[in-house]
Motif scaffolding. Sequence first.
Motif, PDB file in Angstrom:
ATOM      1  N   ASN A   8       0.648  -1.424  -0.129  1.00  0.00           N
ATOM      2  CA  ASN A   8       0.117  -0.052   0.011  1.00  0.00           C
ATOM      3  C   ASN A   8       0.983   1.286   0.203  1.00  0.00           C
ATOM      4  O   ASN A   8       0.382   2.558   0.111  1.00  0.00           O
ATOM      5  CB  ASN A   8      -0.776  -0.031   1.120  1.00  0.00           C
ATOM      6  N   GLY A   9       2.368   1.081  -0.007  1.00  0.00           N
ATOM      7  CA  GLY A   9       3.076   2.267  -0.172  1.00  0.00           C
ATOM      8  C   GLY A   9       3.631   3.029   1.165  1.00  0.00           C
ATOM      9  O   GLY A   9       4.936   3.522   1.334  1.00  0.00           O
ATOM     10  N   TYR A  10       3.298   2.266   2.311  1.00  0.00           N
ATOM     11  CA  TYR A  10       3.680   2.499   3.660  1.00  0.00           C
ATOM     12  C   TYR A  10       4.936   2.048   3.936  1.00  0.00           C
ATOM     13  O   TYR A  10       5.274   0.842   3.523  1.00  0.00           O
ATOM     14  CB  TYR A  10       2.667   2.281   4.761  1.00  0.00           C
ATOM     15  N   ALA A  11       5.949   2.766   4.417  1.00  0.00           N
ATOM     16  CA  ALA A  11       7.280   2.332   4.875  1.00  0.00           C
ATOM     17  C   ALA A  11       7.205   1.770   6.409  1.00  0.00           C
ATOM     18  O   ALA A  11       6.599   2.439   7.145  1.00  0.00           O
ATOM     19  CB  ALA A  11       8.331   3.217   4.644  1.00  0.00           C
ATOM     20  N   VAL A  12       7.668   0.705   6.697  1.00  0.00           N
ATOM     21  CA  VAL A  12       7.665  -0.067   8.128  1.00  0.00           C
ATOM     22  C   VAL A  12       9.221  -0.274   8.443  1.00  0.00           C
ATOM     23  O   VAL A  12       9.983  -0.848   7.445  1.00  0.00           O
ATOM     24  CB  VAL A  12       7.048  -1.241   8.164  1.00  0.00           C
ATOM     25  N   ARG A  13       9.416   0.155   9.549  1.00  0.00           N
ATOM     26  CA  ARG A  13      10.801  -0.031   9.869  1.00  0.00           C
ATOM     27  C   ARG A  13      10.944  -1.125  10.898  1.00  0.00           C
ATOM     28  O   ARG A  13      10.192  -1.004  11.889  1.00  0.00           O
ATOM     29  CB  ARG A  13      11.620   1.362  10.517  1.00  0.00           C
ATOM     30  N   LYS A  14      11.871  -2.083  10.557  1.00  0.00           N
ATOM     31  CA  LYS A  14      12.026  -3.205  11.361  1.00  0.00           C
ATOM     32  C   LYS A  14      13.228  -3.229  11.989  1.00  0.00           C
ATOM     33  O   LYS A  14      14.351  -3.306  11.523  1.00  0.00           O
ATOM     34  CB  LYS A  14      11.656  -4.460  10.602  1.00  0.00           C
ATOM     35  N   THR A  15      13.436  -3.507  13.508  1.00  0.00           N
ATOM     36  CA  THR A  15      14.680  -3.535  14.318  1.00  0.00           C
ATOM     37  C   THR A  15      14.876  -4.788  14.818  1.00  0.00           C
ATOM     38  O   THR A  15      14.081  -5.568  15.230  1.00  0.00           O
ATOM     39  CB  THR A  15      14.538  -2.486  15.454  1.00  0.00           C
ATOM     40  N   ASN A  16      16.025  -5.285  14.418  1.00  0.00           N
ATOM     41  CA  ASN A  16      16.643  -6.484  15.035  1.00  0.00           C
ATOM     42  C   ASN A  16      17.769  -6.243  15.849  1.00  0.00           C
ATOM     43  O   ASN A  16      18.828  -5.600  15.264  1.00  0.00           O
ATOM     44  CB  ASN A  16      16.948  -7.813  13.827  1.00  0.00           C
ATOM     45  N   SER A  17      17.999  -7.013  16.992  1.00  0.00           N
ATOM     46  CA  SER A  17      19.101  -6.808  17.669  1.00  0.00           C
ATOM     47  C   SER A  17      19.277  -8.152  18.192  1.00  0.00           C
ATOM     48  O   SER A  17      18.616  -8.934  18.798  1.00  0.00           O
ATOM     49  CB  SER A  17      19.098  -5.668  18.747  1.00  0.00           C
ATOM     50  N   TYR A  18      20.660  -8.505  18.676  1.00  0.00           N
ATOM     51  CA  TYR A  18      21.131  -9.482  19.683  1.00  0.00           C
ATOM     52  C   TYR A  18      22.486  -9.188  20.625  1.00  0.00           C
ATOM     53  O   TYR A  18      22.999  -8.068  19.967  1.00  0.00           O
ATOM     54  CB  TYR A  18      21.380 -10.682  18.609  1.00  0.00           C
TER      55      TYR A  18
END
Length: 113
Positions: A58-68
């Motif tokens: 739909n054009g929306y940007a989603v930020r995904k954070t991964n950490s360890y």
Amino acid sequence: MKPYHRDALAIAAVLALQPLAYTIAEAQTAETNITYAVVDRAADTKTVQSVTTITQPNGYAVRKTNSYVEIAPGMHYLENGQWKESRALIEILPGGTGAIAKYGRHKVTFAPD
């Protein structure tokens, strides 16, 4: 409940979950070139993190954070108030007067004999 109401509810549920399934599949294929960075250090730990931006259909940007968090004894040593990465390195002193190991929690100087 009449049968056609159940069918309508089932179709509505499938249609409601379809964008979610598509986003998950898109996220799995978009994560092929991820860069991780060290965001925190301590004596025996470091926190590594990545942030990925995923554009949905739909054009929306989603930020995904991964950490360890990596854990190992002696991982870092303190130098001038900052944690530095330890290295298993012994250097020969100038003129062959001995050797020194200075990139760890404990510093050691070796005599030439």
